[in-house]
Scaffold this motif. Structure first.
Motif, mmCIF file in Angstrom:
data_model
loop_
_atom_site.group_PDB
_atom_site.id
_atom_site.type_symbol
_atom_site.label_atom_id
_atom_site.label_comp_id
_atom_site.label_asym_id
_atom_site.label_seq_id
_atom_site.Cartn_x
_atom_site.Cartn_y
_atom_site.Cartn_z
ATOM 1 N N ASN A 1 -1.462 -17.738 -7.872
ATOM 2 C CA ASN A 1 -2.209 -17.142 -8.973
ATOM 3 C C ASN A 1 -2.863 -15.865 -8.457
ATOM 4 O OD1 ASN A 1 -4.714 -17.814 -7.708
ATOM 5 N ND2 ASN A 1 -4.621 -19.858 -8.620
ATOM 6 N N LEU A 2 -3.545 -15.145 -9.317
ATOM 7 C CA LEU A 2 -4.118 -13.860 -8.929
ATOM 8 C C LEU A 2 -5.135 -14.025 -7.792
ATOM 9 C CD1 LEU A 2 -4.265 -10.818 -9.298
ATOM 10 C CD2 LEU A 2 -5.934 -11.187 -11.132
ATOM 11 N N ALA A 3 -5.941 -15.075 -7.821
ATOM 12 C CA ALA A 3 -6.934 -15.293 -6.756
ATOM 13 C C ALA A 3 -6.249 -15.532 -5.420
ATOM 14 C CB ALA A 3 -7.841 -16.470 -7.109
ATOM 15 N N GLU A 4 -5.186 -16.313 -5.412
ATOM 16 C CA GLU A 4 -4.449 -16.567 -4.167
ATOM 17 C C GLU A 4 -3.763 -15.294 -3.683
ATOM 18 O OE1 GLU A 4 -3.252 -21.265 -4.753
ATOM 19 O OE2 GLU A 4 -2.113 -19.731 -5.828
ATOM 20 N N PHE A 5 -3.219 -14.542 -4.612
ATOM 21 C CA PHE A 5 -2.565 -13.285 -4.274
ATOM 22 C C PHE A 5 -3.580 -12.309 -3.681
ATOM 23 C CE2 PHE A 5 -0.849 -9.065 -5.504
ATOM 24 C CZ PHE A 5 0.403 -9.146 -4.927
ATOM 25 N N THR A 6 -4.773 -12.258 -4.255
ATOM 26 C CA THR A 6 -5.836 -11.390 -3.754
ATOM 27 C C THR A 6 -6.234 -11.807 -2.346
ATOM 28 O OG1 THR A 6 -6.619 -11.015 -6.000
ATOM 29 C CG2 THR A 6 -8.155 -10.526 -4.229
ATOM 30 N N ALA B 1 -2.937 -21.700 -1.825
ATOM 31 C CA ALA B 1 -4.044 -22.589 -1.462
ATOM 32 C C ALA B 1 -4.012 -23.901 -2.233
ATOM 33 C CB ALA B 1 -5.378 -21.879 -1.679
ATOM 34 N N SER B 2 -3.584 -23.859 -3.478
ATOM 35 C CA SER B 2 -3.551 -25.068 -4.299
ATOM 36 C C SER B 2 -2.350 -25.947 -3.969
ATOM 37 C CB SER B 2 -3.529 -24.697 -5.785
ATOM 38 O OG SER B 2 -2.306 -24.043 -6.100
ATOM 39 N N ILE C 1 0.830 -1.201 0.000
ATOM 40 C CA ILE C 1 0.000 0.000 0.000
ATOM 41 C C ILE C 1 0.867 1.255 0.000
ATOM 42 C CG2 ILE C 1 -1.642 1.334 1.384
ATOM 43 C CD1 ILE C 1 -2.792 -1.438 2.267
ATOM 44 N N ASP C 2 1.884 1.258 0.867
ATOM 45 C CA ASP C 2 2.759 2.433 0.966
ATOM 46 C C ASP C 2 3.473 2.727 -0.344
ATOM 47 O OD1 ASP C 2 2.007 2.761 3.582
ATOM 48 O OD2 ASP C 2 3.874 1.997 4.433
ATOM 49 N N ASN C 3 3.684 1.714 -1.152
ATOM 50 C CA ASN C 3 4.347 1.899 -2.435
ATOM 51 C C ASN C 3 3.350 2.174 -3.554
ATOM 52 O OD1 ASN C 3 7.397 1.459 -2.281
ATOM 53 N ND2 ASN C 3 6.571 -0.117 -0.932
ATOM 54 N N GLY C 4 2.082 2.369 -3.181
ATOM 55 C CA GLY C 4 1.059 2.731 -4.156
ATOM 56 C C GLY C 4 0.710 1.610 -5.117
ATOM 57 N N LEU C 5 0.876 0.387 -4.671
ATOM 58 C CA LEU C 5 0.642 -0.754 -5.547
ATOM 59 C C LEU C 5 -0.717 -1.379 -5.270
ATOM 60 C CD1 LEU C 5 4.157 -2.375 -5.174
ATOM 61 C CD2 LEU C 5 3.335 -1.025 -7.085
ATOM 62 N N GLY C 6 -1.574 -1.433 -6.289
ATOM 63 C CA GLY C 6 -2.843 -2.130 -6.187
ATOM 64 C C GLY C 6 -2.645 -3.609 -6.436
ATOM 65 N N LEU C 7 -3.704 -4.368 -6.264
ATOM 66 C CA LEU C 7 -3.608 -5.823 -6.409
ATOM 67 C C LEU C 7 -3.124 -6.254 -7.791
ATOM 68 C CD1 LEU C 7 -6.870 -6.965 -4.600
ATOM 69 C CD2 LEU C 7 -4.528 -7.201 -3.804
ATOM 70 N N VAL D 1 -5.675 -10.308 5.519
ATOM 71 C CA VAL D 1 -5.125 -9.340 6.463
ATOM 72 C C VAL D 1 -6.215 -8.412 6.954
ATOM 73 C CG1 VAL D 1 -3.513 -7.434 6.730
ATOM 74 C CG2 VAL D 1 -2.829 -9.474 5.503
ATOM 75 N N ASN D 2 -7.079 -7.978 6.069
ATOM 76 C CA ASN D 2 -8.137 -7.048 6.463
ATOM 77 C C ASN D 2 -9.187 -7.714 7.344
ATOM 78 O OD1 ASN D 2 -7.084 -4.818 5.143
ATOM 79 N ND2 ASN D 2 -7.992 -5.428 3.213
ATOM 80 N N ALA D 3 -9.305 -9.028 7.271
ATOM 81 C CA ALA D 3 -10.318 -9.735 8.055
ATOM 82 C C ALA D 3 -9.840 -10.061 9.464
ATOM 83 C CB ALA D 3 -10.713 -11.030 7.337
ATOM 84 N N THR D 4 -8.538 -9.968 9.723
ATOM 85 C CA THR D 4 -7.990 -10.348 11.020
ATOM 86 C C THR D 4 -7.518 -9.111 11.772
ATOM 87 O OG1 THR D 4 -7.198 -12.369 9.971
ATOM 88 C CG2 THR D 4 -6.287 -11.843 12.136
ATOM 89 N N PRO D 5 -8.133 -8.814 12.924
ATOM 90 C CA PRO D 5 -7.682 -7.640 13.681
ATOM 91 C C PRO D 5 -6.313 -7.871 14.298
ATOM 92 C CG PRO D 5 -9.342 -8.847 14.920
ATOM 93 C CD PRO D 5 -9.216 -9.517 13.580
ATOM 94 N N PRO D 6 -5.551 -6.805 14.556
ATOM 95 C CA PRO D 6 -4.239 -6.962 15.185
ATOM 96 C C PRO D 6 -4.390 -7.548 16.588
ATOM 97 C CG PRO D 6 -4.840 -4.641 15.000
ATOM 98 C CD PRO D 6 -5.883 -5.423 14.282
ATOM 99 N N LYS D 7 -3.401 -8.342 17.023
ATOM 100 C CA LYS D 7 -3.469 -9.014 18.315
ATOM 101 C C LYS D 7 -2.647 -8.313 19.389
ATOM 102 C CE LYS D 7 -4.256 -13.591 16.338
ATOM 103 N NZ LYS D 7 -4.574 -13.170 15.009
ATOM 104 N N THR D 8 -1.647 -7.556 19.002
ATOM 105 C CA THR D 8 -0.780 -6.908 19.977
ATOM 106 C C THR D 8 -0.681 -5.425 19.678
ATOM 107 O OG1 THR D 8 1.222 -7.188 18.664
ATOM 108 C CG2 THR D 8 0.628 -9.014 20.158
#
Length: 163
Positions: free
Chosen positions: A137-142, A130-131, A79-85, A148-155
């Protein structure tokens, strides 16, 4: 500077809360306040640039403790490098075959987070392959970004790294 509403060179707790809410809308205000207190080395209730910078340098010098934390660091680097999926995937797929090999993944990670150990980068690769075919592949990369967005930080340190 963008969140320093009164342009006095420091962030008040209120400005900090607004910044965190804008950057990490899912982060609980209690966690945001805990981070503020850790940053505020002088204890004056404001964050100056030196406090902000020195604390981030200390946190970033500490290696990630969990796979999830490593994943978050990588995502933040993208994200910091401005890179989309799709842009990221295409840029890292050096041979343009529609998949990322472990070597292509390692090269991408090394460019984005040079201090990250290759074992940690490989752990992330394995997690999202996953395979199990040794390629992303793009789906796995996505799924890397979605997980990451689904898991809240733990510490607290993990929360700070997200900022």
């Amino acid at each position: 500077q963008a969140f320093d509403q009164n342009k006095n060179g420091t962030l008040s707790k209120e400005e900090w809360q607004a910044a965190v809410a804008a950057l990490l809308p899912g982060l609980h205000s209690v966690d945001a306040n805990s981070v503020f207190v850790r940053f505020d080395a002088s204890g004056d209730g404001f964050l100056n640039l030196a406090e902000f910078t020195s604390f981030f340098q200390a946190v970033n010098a500490t290696p990630p403790k969990t796979l999830e934390e490593t994943i978050r660091l990588l995502q933040r680097a993208f994200i910091d490098n401005g890179l989309g999926l799709c842009e990221s995937f295409q840029a890292f797929d050096q041979n343009k075959n529609g998949t990322l090999s472990k070597e292509e993944w390692q090269a991408a990670v090394a460019a984005l987070l040079p201090g990250l150990h290759s074992v940690d980068a490989n752990s992330v690769f394995v997690r999202f392959d996953a395979s199990g075919d040794g390629f992303l592949n793009l789906a796995e990369f996505t799924s890397f970004f979605q997980a990451v967005n689904a898991t809240p930080p733990k510490t607290l340190e993990e929360t700070i790294r997200l900022l």
